[in-house]
Scaffold this motif. Sequence first.
Motif, PDB file in Angstrom:
ATOM      1  N   ARG A 132       0.806  -1.212   0.000  1.00  0.00           N
ATOM      2  CA  ARG A 132       0.000   0.000   0.000  1.00  0.00           C
ATOM      3  C   ARG A 132       0.846   1.273   0.000  1.00  0.00           C
ATOM      4  N   ARG A 133       1.899   1.303   0.799  1.00  0.00           N
ATOM      5  CA  ARG A 133       2.649   2.553   0.921  1.00  0.00           C
ATOM      6  C   ARG A 133       4.130   2.255   1.143  1.00  0.00           C
ATOM      7  N   THR A 134       4.978   3.079   0.550  1.00  0.00           N
ATOM      8  CA  THR A 134       6.400   3.011   0.857  1.00  0.00           C
ATOM      9  C   THR A 134       6.981   4.408   0.753  1.00  0.00           C
ATOM     10  N   TRP A 135       7.717   4.807   1.778  1.00  0.00           N
ATOM     11  CA  TRP A 135       8.429   6.086   1.813  1.00  0.00           C
ATOM     12  C   TRP A 135       9.432   6.020   2.946  1.00  0.00           C
ATOM     13  N   ASN A 136      10.077   7.146   3.248  1.00  0.00           N
ATOM     14  CA  ASN A 136      11.121   7.099   4.265  1.00  0.00           C
ATOM     15  C   ASN A 136      10.582   6.859   5.665  1.00  0.00           C
ATOM     16  N   LEU A 137       9.289   7.085   5.899  1.00  0.00           N
ATOM     17  CA  LEU A 137       8.719   6.935   7.233  1.00  0.00           C
ATOM     18  C   LEU A 137       8.142   5.560   7.512  1.00  0.00           C
ATOM     19  N   SER A 138       7.828   4.787   6.489  1.00  0.00           N
ATOM     20  CA  SER A 138       7.270   3.452   6.736  1.00  0.00           C
ATOM     21  C   SER A 138       7.093   2.680   5.442  1.00  0.00           C
TER      22      SER A 138
END
Length: 215
Positions: A132-138
């Motif tokens: 669902r999501r990928t970035w530097n925070l999670s």
Amino acid sequence: MTRTVSAWVTSGDEFLGSAGPFAVDVPWWSEVGPVVGWLEGLLGVPVLVLRLLDVQGGAGGRDGHVTYHVEALERPASGLLDQRRVDTVVLDGVEALRSPWARAAGLRELLDWAAGELASAGRPVSGPVAQRRTWNLSGLFRLPTARGPVWLKATPRFAADEAAVIAAFAGVDPGLVPPLLGVGERRVLMEHIPGEDCWGASPETVGAATVGRLS
């Protein structure tokens, strides 16, 4: 403005080619579900987004043209990807502080851990994992099981211990947080709670979520 996407696709140590640009209907750079869906439709194999490589235009984490590094978990048929030249040095570079879920090996290890935890709990994964999501925070993933979906979340070194934070809130009001099904280093498995995403939530929505219940 909308988000358009290009993808540089690898499989293991091999660069397979690129795809795009194509448009997706969610503007936020970290929301990679539509990117995965489009590429799996093109390639006919499961893929996962590793990380964002470049953004042209857009601001505030949304819109513009976004280029991602994508890992194909199986080798697609030949001829589906563009073979134009790209700077593969960008793909091969090793960064000591890169999050585990932004590396192919780290991502596989994370998903294997989650599958093992759920199998040990008698709740094995029953279908494809949805990124669902990928970035530097999670990194955030939805894992199907026969008893309903489970959420896997990985967090970076600089973040607080999310499992401890969830446990602290549960000690005040268990209804504030999802039940934990598994805990590892900088990773948690959480029970699904029905709801909807709240990008740009109103002050009233934010206040109703926590402030009133903890006062």
